[in-house]
Every structure is written in structure tokens, then in C-alpha cells.
Design a protein around this motif. Structure first.
Motif, PDB file in Angstrom:
ATOM      1  N   ARG A  94       0.823  -1.219   0.000  1.00 22.22           N
ATOM      2  CA  ARG A  94       0.000   0.000   0.000  1.00 22.22           C
ATOM      3  C   ARG A  94       0.855   1.267   0.000  1.00 22.22           C
ATOM      4  NH1 ARG A  94      -3.052  -2.859   3.764  1.00 22.22           N
ATOM      5  NH2 ARG A  94      -2.355  -1.564   5.505  1.00 22.22           N
ATOM      6  N   HIS A  95       2.044   1.161   0.567  1.00 24.42           N
ATOM      7  CA  HIS A  95       2.948   2.308   0.618  1.00 24.42           C
ATOM      8  C   HIS A  95       3.946   2.309  -0.537  1.00 24.42           C
ATOM      9  CE1 HIS A  95       1.641   3.987   4.440  1.00 24.42           C
ATOM     10  NE2 HIS A  95       1.490   2.745   4.869  1.00 24.42           N
ATOM     11  N   GLY A  96       3.828   1.339  -1.427  1.00 24.77           N
ATOM     12  CA  GLY A  96       4.723   1.279  -2.584  1.00 24.77           C
ATOM     13  C   GLY A  96       6.146   0.881  -2.235  1.00 24.77           C
ATOM     14  N   LEU A  97       6.295   0.074  -1.193  1.00 21.41           N
ATOM     15  CA  LEU A  97       7.620  -0.341  -0.747  1.00 21.41           C
ATOM     16  C   LEU A  97       7.772  -1.852  -0.829  1.00 21.41           C
ATOM     17  CD1 LEU A  97       7.954   1.843   2.484  1.00 21.41           C
ATOM     18  CD2 LEU A  97       9.228   2.134   0.356  1.00 21.41           C
ATOM     19  N   THR A  98       8.959  -2.291  -1.212  1.00 16.22           N
ATOM     20  CA  THR A  98       9.311  -3.692  -1.062  1.00 16.22           C
ATOM     21  C   THR A  98       9.847  -3.869   0.354  1.00 16.22           C
ATOM     22  OG1 THR A  98      11.612  -3.377  -1.743  1.00 16.22           O
ATOM     23  CG2 THR A  98       9.983  -3.850  -3.503  1.00 16.22           C
ATOM     24  N   MET A  99       9.985  -5.115   0.771  1.00 18.26           N
ATOM     25  CA  MET A  99      10.538  -5.376   2.097  1.00 18.26           C
ATOM     26  C   MET A  99      11.950  -4.801   2.211  1.00 18.26           C
ATOM     27  SD  MET A  99       9.663  -6.651   5.024  1.00 18.26           S
ATOM     28  CE  MET A  99       8.249  -7.671   4.661  1.00 18.26           C
ATOM     29  N   TRP A 100      12.780  -5.013   1.162  1.00 17.15           N
ATOM     30  CA  TRP A 100      14.153  -4.501   1.212  1.00 17.15           C
ATOM     31  C   TRP A 100      14.181  -2.974   1.219  1.00 17.15           C
ATOM     32  CZ3 TRP A 100      18.187  -6.446   3.196  1.00 17.15           C
ATOM     33  CH2 TRP A 100      18.386  -7.822   3.196  1.00 17.15           C
ATOM     34  N   ALA A 101      13.277  -2.337   0.496  1.00 19.22           N
ATOM     35  CA  ALA A 101      13.232  -0.869   0.504  1.00 19.22           C
ATOM     36  C   ALA A 101      12.908  -0.368   1.909  1.00 19.22           C
ATOM     37  CB  ALA A 101      12.209  -0.354  -0.506  1.00 19.22           C
ATOM     38  N   TYR A 102      11.972  -1.035   2.569  1.00 21.36           N
ATOM     39  CA  TYR A 102      11.606  -0.665   3.932  1.00 21.36           C
ATOM     40  C   TYR A 102      12.783  -0.872   4.882  1.00 21.36           C
ATOM     41  CZ  TYR A 102       8.868  -0.638   8.296  1.00 21.36           C
ATOM     42  OH  TYR A 102       8.367  -0.368   9.552  1.00 21.36           O
ATOM     43  N   VAL A 103      13.490  -1.981   4.729  1.00 22.11           N
ATOM     44  CA  VAL A 103      14.661  -2.258   5.564  1.00 22.11           C
ATOM     45  C   VAL A 103      15.713  -1.165   5.366  1.00 22.11           C
ATOM     46  CG1 VAL A 103      16.586  -3.858   5.935  1.00 22.11           C
ATOM     47  CG2 VAL A 103      14.265  -4.736   5.702  1.00 22.11           C
ATOM     48  N   VAL A 104      15.926  -0.747   4.125  1.00 21.87           N
ATOM     49  CA  VAL A 104      16.892   0.327   3.848  1.00 21.87           C
ATOM     50  C   VAL A 104      16.446   1.622   4.527  1.00 21.87           C
ATOM     51  CG1 VAL A 104      17.781   1.855   2.033  1.00 21.87           C
ATOM     52  CG2 VAL A 104      17.841  -0.633   1.719  1.00 21.87           C
ATOM     53  N   LEU A 105      15.182   1.981   4.386  1.00 19.75           N
ATOM     54  CA  LEU A 105      14.693   3.220   5.010  1.00 19.75           C
ATOM     55  C   LEU A 105      14.829   3.161   6.528  1.00 19.75           C
ATOM     56  CD1 LEU A 105      11.505   3.975   2.862  1.00 19.75           C
ATOM     57  CD2 LEU A 105      13.805   4.963   2.634  1.00 19.75           C
ATOM     58  N   LEU A 106      14.549   1.999   7.123  1.00 20.11           N
ATOM     59  CA  LEU A 106      14.746   1.847   8.569  1.00 20.11           C
ATOM     60  C   LEU A 106      16.225   1.945   8.934  1.00 20.11           C
ATOM     61  CD1 LEU A 106      12.317  -1.088   9.456  1.00 20.11           C
ATOM     62  CD2 LEU A 106      12.056   1.316  10.092  1.00 20.11           C
ATOM     63  N   GLY A 107      17.086   1.370   8.109  1.00 18.96           N
ATOM     64  CA  GLY A 107      18.521   1.376   8.373  1.00 18.96           C
ATOM     65  C   GLY A 107      19.139   2.754   8.312  1.00 18.96           C
ATOM     66  N   GLN A 152      21.774   9.104   2.084  1.00 20.53           N
ATOM     67  CA  GLN A 152      21.081   9.892   3.099  1.00 20.53           C
ATOM     68  C   GLN A 152      19.581   9.829   2.842  1.00 20.53           C
ATOM     69  OE1 GLN A 152      22.315  13.982   3.128  1.00 20.53           O
ATOM     70  NE2 GLN A 152      21.342  14.397   5.076  1.00 20.53           N
ATOM     71  N   LEU A 153      18.819   9.724   3.891  1.00 20.81           N
ATOM     72  CA  LEU A 153      17.366   9.719   3.821  1.00 20.81           C
ATOM     73  C   LEU A 153      16.877  11.137   3.537  1.00 20.81           C
ATOM     74  CD1 LEU A 153      15.050   7.672   4.379  1.00 20.81           C
ATOM     75  CD2 LEU A 153      15.077   8.460   6.743  1.00 20.81           C
ATOM     76  N   THR A 154      15.922  11.294   2.626  1.00 21.87           N
ATOM     77  CA  THR A 154      15.310  12.601   2.384  1.00 21.87           C
ATOM     78  C   THR A 154      14.117  12.766   3.319  1.00 21.87           C
ATOM     79  OG1 THR A 154      13.771  11.784   0.719  1.00 21.87           O
ATOM     80  CG2 THR A 154      15.968  12.530  -0.069  1.00 21.87           C
ATOM     81  N   ALA A 155      13.578  13.965   3.380  1.00 21.13           N
ATOM     82  CA  ALA A 155      12.381  14.206   4.192  1.00 21.13           C
ATOM     83  C   ALA A 155      11.228  13.340   3.689  1.00 21.13           C
ATOM     84  CB  ALA A 155      12.011  15.682   4.163  1.00 21.13           C
ATOM     85  N   ALA A 156      11.103  13.201   2.368  1.00 18.54           N
ATOM     86  CA  ALA A 156      10.040  12.358   1.800  1.00 18.54           C
ATOM     87  C   ALA A 156      10.252  10.900   2.187  1.00 18.54           C
ATOM     88  CB  ALA A 156      10.000  12.500   0.281  1.00 18.54           C
ATOM     89  N   GLY A 157      11.499  10.444   2.200  1.00 18.23           N
ATOM     90  CA  GLY A 157      11.808   9.075   2.602  1.00 18.23           C
ATOM     91  C   GLY A 157      11.484   8.838   4.064  1.00 18.23           C
ATOM     92  N   ALA A 158      11.828   9.800   4.911  1.00 20.17           N
ATOM     93  CA  ALA A 158      11.535   9.671   6.344  1.00 20.17           C
ATOM     94  C   ALA A 158      10.025   9.654   6.575  1.00 20.17           C
ATOM     95  CB  ALA A 158      12.186  10.809   7.122  1.00 20.17           C
ATOM     96  N   HIS A 159       9.308  10.490   5.847  1.00 20.31           N
ATOM     97  CA  HIS A 159       7.852  10.547   5.991  1.00 20.31           C
ATOM     98  C   HIS A 159       7.209   9.222   5.571  1.00 20.31           C
ATOM     99  CE1 HIS A 159       3.902  12.336   6.222  1.00 20.31           C
ATOM    100  NE2 HIS A 159       3.654  11.957   4.980  1.00 20.31           N
ATOM    101  N   LEU A 160       7.633   8.683   4.435  1.00 20.21           N
ATOM    102  CA  LEU A 160       7.087   7.409   3.960  1.00 20.21           C
ATOM    103  C   LEU A 160       7.437   6.282   4.930  1.00 20.21           C
ATOM    104  CD1 LEU A 160       5.592   5.730   1.873  1.00 20.21           C
ATOM    105  CD2 LEU A 160       7.744   5.561   0.596  1.00 20.21           C
TER     106      LEU A 160
END
Length: 147
Positions: free
Chosen positions: A30-43, A94-102
Motif C-alpha cells: 500500500r505504501h509502494g515499498l518492497t521489504m528490502w526498501a523498507y529495511v533500507v529506510l529503517l537502516g 542519506q534519507l530525504t524528508a520524503a523518505g523519512a515521511h514514507l
């Protein structure tokens, strides 16, 4: 030898982990993320800037495996990758503001779903379970790096 009074930890946690991962998949979709994309954003939450190699190590991924994930996140404006001024062979991530928000929205939705699973537990048991699980994750170096 006395008979074991409980299953081994892995025998309990691995199936639970698989079930939780499968339950997260529709939320991430629903958020347009794969599991690995989510892991990267969390990391990327722990430090403002990582080298690609340090990020891969932190999330326990092969550094070549995350390149397509990083490419996608960069194209979507969720991360920035720039050459390291000290070593132009190295990319800084580096995480962007949009990345942190998502990331925050997806994590909120996942944790709301988890609350439904935990809702039947008495409050004291739920709090103890979460505290001990976090402690074990920190001891094994898996806290906040696995989705």
C-alpha cells in the motif's frame, strides 16, 4: 536428560517472524515499498549519512543486492546518494524528508497491525514481551535492522 519444557527459541520465533513478515507485505504494498526498501529506510534512521557499504553491513545485506533498491529509492526521491568528498569511489546515502515521511507512515501502519496481534495479551505481559524482545534484538545486533 530431562525432556524439554518448551520449544527452542528459533522454533518459536522463526515461524512467528515469517508470519509477521507476510502480514507486513500488504501494508508495504500500500505504501509502494518492497521489504528490502523498507529495511533500507529503517537502516538510514540511525545515522544521517551512511556509505553504501556501511548501510549494507548495518542491515545485513549483500552490498551488491541493495544497489537496485537504492537506485529505485533515489529515483523516487526517498534517498540521496552522492560521492563522498573524501573518497569519490564511495557513495554516501542519506534519507530525504520524503523518505523519512514514507518510512514513518509505513512503520506506523505496521505497528498498528501488530497492536491487533498483541491486543489479547494482558498489558503487563505485552509490555514485558516487547521489552524483552527489544533487549534480545539489541544483544544480537538485530534491533531496527530487520523487517
Amino acid at each position: 536428560m530431562p525432556k524439554a519444557t518448551r520449544p527452542d527459541l528459533a522454533a518459536m520465533l522463526v515461524p512467528l517472524g515469517r508470519a509477521l513478515t507476510e502480514a507486513e507485505r500488504p501494508v508495504l504494498d500500500r505504501h509502494g515499498l518492497t521489504m528490502w526498501a523498507y529495511v533500507v529506510l529503517l537502516g538510514l534512521d540511525e545515522e544521517p549519512v551512511h556509505t553504501q557499504a556501511a548501510l549494507a553491513k548495518a542491515i545485513r545485506a549483500d552490498k551488491t543486492r541493495i544497489i537496485p533498491v537504492l537506485d529505485d529509492l533515489q529515483q523516487r526521491g526517498l534517498i540521496r546518494r552522492e560521492p563522498d568528498p573524501a573518497d569519490r569511489r564511495v557513495n554516501l546515502v542519506q534519507l530525504t524528508a520524503a523518505g523519512a515521511h514514507l518510512r514513518d507512515r509505513a512503520q506506523h501502519d505496521i505497528q498498528q497491525q501488530e497492536q491487533q496481534l498483541l491486543a489479547d495479551l494482558p498489558t503487563a505481559d505485552r509490555n514485558t514481551f516487547l521489552r524483552v524482545l527489544q533487549l534480545l534484538a539489541e544483544r544480537t545486533g538485530t534491533a531496527e535492522t530487520q523487517a
